[in-house]
Design an enzyme around this catalytic site. Sequence first.
Site, PDB file in Angstrom:
ATOM      1  N   SER A   5       0.794  -1.239   0.000  1.00 34.86           N
ATOM      2  CA  SER A   5       0.000   0.000   0.000  1.00 34.86           C
ATOM      3  C   SER A   5       0.824   1.286   0.000  1.00 34.86           C
ATOM      4  O   SER A   5       0.260   2.361  -0.186  1.00 34.86           O
ATOM      5  CB  SER A   5      -0.944   0.014   1.203  1.00 34.86           C
ATOM      6  OG  SER A   5      -2.009  -0.860   0.968  1.00 34.86           O
TER       7      SER A   5
ATOM      8  N   LYS B  17       0.413   3.424  -2.947  1.00 30.17           N
ATOM      9  CA  LYS B  17      -0.741   4.328  -3.085  1.00 30.17           C
ATOM     10  C   LYS B  17      -0.322   5.797  -3.022  1.00 30.17           C
ATOM     11  O   LYS B  17      -1.009   6.672  -3.553  1.00 30.17           O
ATOM     12  CB  LYS B  17      -1.783   4.021  -2.001  1.00 30.17           C
ATOM     13  CG  LYS B  17      -2.387   2.615  -2.117  1.00 30.17           C
ATOM     14  CD  LYS B  17      -3.206   2.239  -0.885  1.00 30.17           C
ATOM     15  CE  LYS B  17      -3.785   0.830  -0.984  1.00 30.17           C
ATOM     16  NZ  LYS B  17      -4.450   0.398   0.282  1.00 30.17           N
TER      17      LYS B  17
ATOM     18  N   TYR C 246      -3.714  -2.359 -10.223  1.00 35.34           N
ATOM     19  CA  TYR C 246      -3.579  -2.198  -8.760  1.00 35.34           C
ATOM     20  C   TYR C 246      -2.697  -3.300  -8.147  1.00 35.34           C
ATOM     21  O   TYR C 246      -1.795  -3.023  -7.345  1.00 35.34           O
ATOM     22  CB  TYR C 246      -4.979  -2.190  -8.131  1.00 35.34           C
ATOM     23  CG  TYR C 246      -4.973  -2.183  -6.626  1.00 35.34           C
ATOM     24  CD1 TYR C 246      -4.698  -1.017  -5.916  1.00 35.34           C
ATOM     25  CD2 TYR C 246      -5.232  -3.354  -5.910  1.00 35.34           C
ATOM     26  CE1 TYR C 246      -4.672  -1.030  -4.532  1.00 35.34           C
ATOM     27  CE2 TYR C 246      -5.214  -3.370  -4.527  1.00 35.34           C
ATOM     28  CZ  TYR C 246      -4.933  -2.202  -3.840  1.00 35.34           C
ATOM     29  OH  TYR C 246      -4.906  -2.215  -2.468  1.00 35.34           O
TER      30      TYR C 246
ATOM     31  N   TYR D 163      -4.565   3.766   8.143  1.00 35.15           N
ATOM     32  CA  TYR D 163      -5.947   3.279   8.279  1.00 35.15           C
ATOM     33  C   TYR D 163      -6.500   3.608   9.662  1.00 35.15           C
ATOM     34  O   TYR D 163      -6.321   4.731  10.145  1.00 35.15           O
ATOM     35  CB  TYR D 163      -6.026   1.758   7.996  1.00 35.15           C
ATOM     36  CG  TYR D 163      -5.181   1.362   6.813  1.00 35.15           C
ATOM     37  CD1 TYR D 163      -5.520   1.813   5.540  1.00 35.15           C
ATOM     38  CD2 TYR D 163      -4.028   0.615   6.956  1.00 35.15           C
ATOM     39  CE1 TYR D 163      -4.737   1.504   4.445  1.00 35.15           C
ATOM     40  CE2 TYR D 163      -3.239   0.288   5.860  1.00 35.15           C
ATOM     41  CZ  TYR D 163      -3.603   0.742   4.617  1.00 35.15           C
ATOM     42  OH  TYR D 163      -2.822   0.432   3.552  1.00 35.15           O
TER      43      TYR D 163
ATOM     44  N   VAL E 163       1.177  -3.749   3.801  1.00 34.16           N
ATOM     45  CA  VAL E 163       1.141  -5.054   4.471  1.00 34.16           C
ATOM     46  C   VAL E 163       2.397  -5.902   4.241  1.00 34.16           C
ATOM     47  O   VAL E 163       2.537  -6.965   4.836  1.00 34.16           O
ATOM     48  CB  VAL E 163      -0.103  -5.915   4.118  1.00 34.16           C
ATOM     49  CG1 VAL E 163      -1.362  -5.383   4.755  1.00 34.16           C
ATOM     50  CG2 VAL E 163      -0.263  -6.100   2.628  1.00 34.16           C
TER      51      VAL E 163
HETATM   52  N1  GLN Z   1      -2.309  -5.252  -1.987  1.00 39.56           N
HETATM   53  C1  GLN Z   1      -2.840  -5.157  -0.666  1.00 39.56           C
HETATM   54  C2  GLN Z   1      -4.338  -5.304  -0.678  1.00 39.56           C
HETATM   55  O1  GLN Z   1      -4.969  -4.760  -1.521  1.00 39.56           O
HETATM   56  C3  GLN Z   1      -2.438  -3.853  -0.064  1.00 39.56           C
HETATM   57  C4  GLN Z   1      -2.970  -3.657   1.337  1.00 39.56           C
HETATM   58  C5  GLN Z   1      -2.020  -2.973   2.265  1.00 39.56           C
HETATM   59  O2  GLN Z   1      -0.822  -2.900   2.031  1.00 39.56           O
HETATM   60  N2  GLN Z   1      -2.547  -2.497   3.381  1.00 39.56           N
HETATM   61  O3  GLN Z   1      -4.903  -5.971   0.147  1.00 39.56           O
END
Ligand code: GLN
Length: 310
Positions: free
Chosen positions: A65, A68, A192, A244, A262
Amino acid sequence: MNLDLDALVGDIAAEMSEREERGAVASYIPQLAHVDPRRFGIAVMLADGTTHVGGDADEAFSIQSISKVFTLTLALGKVGDALWRRVGREPSGNPFNSIVQLEAEKGIPRNPFINAGAIVVTDTLLGGHAPKEAIGEILRFVRHVADDDTIFIDKAVARSETATGHRNVALANYMHAFGNLEHAPELTLGVYFHQCAIAMSCRQLAAAGRFLALDGRHPTAGGRVVSSERARRINALMLTCGHYDGSGDFAFRVGLPAKSGVGGGILAIVPGKASIAVWSPGLNRVGNSMLGALALERLARATGWSVFAP
Ligand code: GLN
């Protein structure tokens, strides 16, 4: 500042390597479950480019993530403030992959860093392109801001998430039903999943984030990546939404804009001073790197770095 950053990051890496409680490695993307939980890396890149590293700072990991931040930067460059008609700017207070808010809020995700919001951001990047081209554009942009052409996409991670990312498929289809996705869900998700599979070391990630510590200026090429206003706004979103439903606690403990993934990485920005990347694969209960946050807390305390301090 009379501070020995080499010694400090070395001490932090040593402390983290001894910790027993490290959180749990993400396993819902099967390929990520293979990563050794004992890994820990840290890289602090100062505004002038001087870099201080500790632990496994040169080992590439899945940025997930954290990507992003880069896609948001690109999307704002492409569609500008029109993006905010399709995605909000408020903390969600919900898990990163939550679907519940989307129903009440009619398919408009709370912010660009939860999965739903990031999928919309990626959808804007697809506009008029084949997925392959959009993936190429994202990778080229990350390489450009990091000034490093060796950054790559880990295809095994992308395949692994493509095969198992059912929640994201649900989110994308749901937004499509509300008219907030312009492309077929499988096309947008193809991009994505690949952006999330970008692999970088802490040293490369700190370099890639440096433009946000430089008020939007490109660190080496001269000129700007984004305007100073946009850099400040991206940093504001990282502070309020980058972790988050753990964003409040992270701001309280660390006091810096930051984005987690993650894969266990965190990119943190000290405006005007530094770009920092940490990596420890074990996650806390809200899906953020447990030791990554602790390491940043240690670093922020020792340096006095905070967006709430002069
Ligand atoms: N690719 C992961 C997902 O979409 C990214 C989530 C994350 O890093 N929090 O679940």
